[in-house]
Scaffold this active site. Structure first.
Site, PDB file in Angstrom:
ATOM      1  N   LYS A 160       0.825  -1.213   0.000  1.00 35.92           N
ATOM      2  CA  LYS A 160       0.000   0.000   0.000  1.00 35.92           C
ATOM      3  C   LYS A 160       0.861   1.266   0.000  1.00 35.92           C
ATOM      4  O   LYS A 160       0.355   2.347  -0.270  1.00 35.92           O
ATOM      5  CB  LYS A 160      -0.975   0.003   1.180  1.00 35.92           C
ATOM      6  CG  LYS A 160      -0.335   0.149   2.550  1.00 35.92           C
ATOM      7  CD  LYS A 160      -1.410   0.244   3.628  1.00 35.92           C
ATOM      8  CE  LYS A 160      -0.790   0.504   4.998  1.00 35.92           C
ATOM      9  NZ  LYS A 160      -1.791   0.680   6.051  1.00 35.92           N
ATOM     10  N   ASP A 161       2.169   1.138   0.290  1.00 31.94           N
ATOM     11  CA  ASP A 161       3.068   2.298   0.250  1.00 31.94           C
ATOM     12  C   ASP A 161       3.595   2.586  -1.149  1.00 31.94           C
ATOM     13  O   ASP A 161       4.175   3.643  -1.386  1.00 31.94           O
ATOM     14  CB  ASP A 161       4.286   2.076   1.173  1.00 31.94           C
ATOM     15  CG  ASP A 161       3.912   2.047   2.649  1.00 31.94           C
ATOM     16  OD1 ASP A 161       2.860   2.622   2.994  1.00 31.94           O
ATOM     17  OD2 ASP A 161       4.664   1.446   3.430  1.00 31.94           O
TER      18      ASP A 161
ATOM     19  N   ARG B 281      -8.549   8.055   4.190  1.00 34.33           N
ATOM     20  CA  ARG B 281      -9.466   6.966   3.836  1.00 34.33           C
ATOM     21  C   ARG B 281     -10.202   6.458   5.066  1.00 34.33           C
ATOM     22  O   ARG B 281     -11.431   6.277   5.061  1.00 34.33           O
ATOM     23  CB  ARG B 281      -8.674   5.815   3.187  1.00 34.33           C
ATOM     24  CG  ARG B 281      -9.484   4.535   3.001  1.00 34.33           C
ATOM     25  CD  ARG B 281      -8.588   3.355   2.649  1.00 34.33           C
ATOM     26  NE  ARG B 281      -7.626   3.027   3.694  1.00 34.33           N
ATOM     27  CZ  ARG B 281      -7.906   2.329   4.780  1.00 34.33           C
ATOM     28  NH1 ARG B 281      -9.119   1.885   5.003  1.00 34.33           N
ATOM     29  NH2 ARG B 281      -6.970   2.071   5.676  1.00 34.33           N
ATOM     30  N   ARG B 282      -9.443   6.215   6.133  1.00 34.74           N
ATOM     31  CA  ARG B 282     -10.074   5.739   7.360  1.00 34.74           C
ATOM     32  C   ARG B 282     -10.973   6.818   7.945  1.00 34.74           C
ATOM     33  O   ARG B 282     -12.085   6.533   8.411  1.00 34.74           O
ATOM     34  CB  ARG B 282      -9.007   5.330   8.379  1.00 34.74           C
ATOM     35  CG  ARG B 282      -8.286   4.039   8.014  1.00 34.74           C
ATOM     36  CD  ARG B 282      -7.217   3.668   9.038  1.00 34.74           C
ATOM     37  NE  ARG B 282      -6.578   2.404   8.689  1.00 34.74           N
ATOM     38  CZ  ARG B 282      -5.276   2.176   8.797  1.00 34.74           C
ATOM     39  NH1 ARG B 282      -4.466   3.130   9.232  1.00 34.74           N
ATOM     40  NH2 ARG B 282      -4.770   1.001   8.461  1.00 34.74           N
TER      41      ARG B 282
ATOM     42  N   ARG C  31       1.341   4.629  18.574  1.00 30.79           N
ATOM     43  CA  ARG C  31      -0.093   4.810  18.321  1.00 30.79           C
ATOM     44  C   ARG C  31      -0.949   4.167  19.414  1.00 30.79           C
ATOM     45  O   ARG C  31      -1.887   4.786  19.922  1.00 30.79           O
ATOM     46  CB  ARG C  31      -0.451   4.231  16.943  1.00 30.79           C
ATOM     47  CG  ARG C  31       0.206   4.999  15.811  1.00 30.79           C
ATOM     48  CD  ARG C  31      -0.163   4.423  14.458  1.00 30.79           C
ATOM     49  NE  ARG C  31       0.666   5.006  13.402  1.00 30.79           N
ATOM     50  CZ  ARG C  31       0.228   5.282  12.180  1.00 30.79           C
ATOM     51  NH1 ARG C  31      -1.015   5.045  11.854  1.00 30.79           N
ATOM     52  NH2 ARG C  31       1.038   5.802  11.284  1.00 30.79           N
TER      53      ARG C  31
ATOM     54  N   ARG D 239       0.731  10.073  13.895  1.00 31.17           N
ATOM     55  CA  ARG D 239       1.821   9.385  13.195  1.00 31.17           C
ATOM     56  C   ARG D 239       2.505   8.478  14.200  1.00 31.17           C
ATOM     57  O   ARG D 239       2.201   8.480  15.361  1.00 31.17           O
ATOM     58  CB  ARG D 239       2.877  10.411  12.692  1.00 31.17           C
ATOM     59  CG  ARG D 239       2.511  11.246  11.491  1.00 31.17           C
ATOM     60  CD  ARG D 239       2.619  10.525  10.163  1.00 31.17           C
ATOM     61  NE  ARG D 239       3.796   9.690   9.980  1.00 31.17           N
ATOM     62  CZ  ARG D 239       4.955  10.101   9.474  1.00 31.17           C
ATOM     63  NH1 ARG D 239       5.128  11.350   9.118  1.00 31.17           N
ATOM     64  NH2 ARG D 239       5.947   9.258   9.308  1.00 31.17           N
TER      65      ARG D 239
ATOM     66  N   CYS E 290      -1.995   7.681  -1.641  1.00 25.97           N
ATOM     67  CA  CYS E 290      -2.556   7.181  -0.377  1.00 25.97           C
ATOM     68  C   CYS E 290      -3.003   8.330   0.515  1.00 25.97           C
ATOM     69  O   CYS E 290      -3.497   8.107   1.605  1.00 25.97           O
ATOM     70  CB  CYS E 290      -1.565   6.279   0.354  1.00 25.97           C
ATOM     71  SG  CYS E 290      -0.282   7.115   1.238  1.00 25.97           S
TER      72      CYS E 290
END
Length: 322
Positions: A84-85, A132-133, A160, A154, A247
């Protein structure tokens, strides 16, 4: 006998705990198929050192460029990326030789007091660095008759989850695959169904990349390739490319294989674009035969993107905070 057999293959990886873990798994698999030792070469990327939010520093590619530069300079033989990166455009001199079997593609919630998303109180503070989230979590909350506050964060998994443990946030959302790969999947208090929150294109999958000129290595790494994973993520990334989104845009996509008994005969591709506040989503799906080639998988993604654009997706993409 090949004189290179005793030479270690050099695997370029980011330094994060997650990257090192997933690269370690790939290294073991490569040792098994080649019989050669594999050494990890740690590389620091811009995305690792920048403290800015991903959407502001460009999102896609910030974790990738340094690894690709090391490949092109001959400092490493191959590199492992979180798919996804990766930017959707592939450089001519590099090739993704393998996409191993995909991990769980879903997003995972880590909340205080073991809460699920539905159990979170009205006004709950949820940490995520992903537009997106943000869009889909807000939409999900609205569908449950409540509101949430999404807080940009981040940092690595420890950082997190630390926001929840110290009471600063009610919950954070992370990729389930990442938690699983570092042995912390049991810390998820809820796994968000793809029926509610579509993951990032390629989420849960890895890309093993090397020089396009190294035919022997391409053949060896190809042993790790999972054709179903490759077909699914190629369709997802084709959708992303056709929507001209990195992204840092609120785009989700997921392709899954539909079986009739034991026979996998169809692929369903779902895509979503939404406003960050969750008030408007364009979410569509298409189903067709399992793609048998790169071109067929690309066509599936482009077809769905065209339908989404016709339904107004382009207007929602304008929200990107670049």
């Amino acid at each position: 006998m090949n004189p290179r057999l005793d030479q270690p293959l050099r695997l370029g990886t980011r330094r994060s705990k997650l990257a090192m873990s997933q690269s370690g798994h790939v290294a073991e698999a490569v040792r098994a198929v080649t019989g050669r030792p594999v050494e990890l070469v740690e590389i620091t990327t811009y995305g690792d050192v920048s403290r800015e939010h991903l959407a502001q520093i460009g999102g896609t590619g910030v974790f990738v460029t340094a690894l690709r530069d090391a490949l092109l300079r001959g400092e490493v033989d191959f590199a492992v990326h979180s798919l996804k990166d990766l930017p959707t455009a592939q450089p001519d001199d590099l090739v993704i030789a393998a996409m191993p079997r995909r991990e769980d593609a879903r997003d995972a919630l880590v909340a205080r007091d073991g809460l699920t998303f539905e159990q979170l109180p009205d006004g709950a503070r949820i940490g995520t660095g992903s537009p997106r989230r943000t869009a889909q979590l807000n939409h999900l909350a609205l569908s449950l008759g409540k509101r949430i506050e999404t807080v940009p964060i981040r940092g690595n998994v420890d950082t997190r989850i630390g926001f929840v443990r110290n009471g600063e946030l009610d919950a954070v959302v992370l990729a389930a695959a990442g938690l699983n790969r570092i042995g912390r999947g049991d810390e998820a208090t809820d796994l968000l169904s793809v029926d509610s929150v579509l993951p990032a294109p390629g989420q849960g999958a890895l890309a093993v990349e090397c020089l396009a000129s190294d035919a022997d290595l391409i053949a060896a790494l190809g042993e790790l390739d999972d054709p179903h994973t490759r077909a699914a993520v190629t369709a997802e990334r084709s959708l992303l490319a056709a929507l001209e989104a990195g992204c840092s845009a609120p785009v989700g996509a997921f392709a899954d294989l539909l079986a009739d008994g034991q026979i996998v005969n169809e692929m369903r591709l779902r895509g979503v674009v939404g406003t960050l506040d969750g008030s408007t989503l364009v979410q569509l799906s298409t189903t067709g035969p399992v793609p048998q080639s790169y071109d067929e998988a690309m066509a599936l993604g482009r077809e769905l993107a065209d339908e989404m654009l016709a339904k107004g997706a382009a207007g929602l993409m304008g929200e990107r905070s670049l």
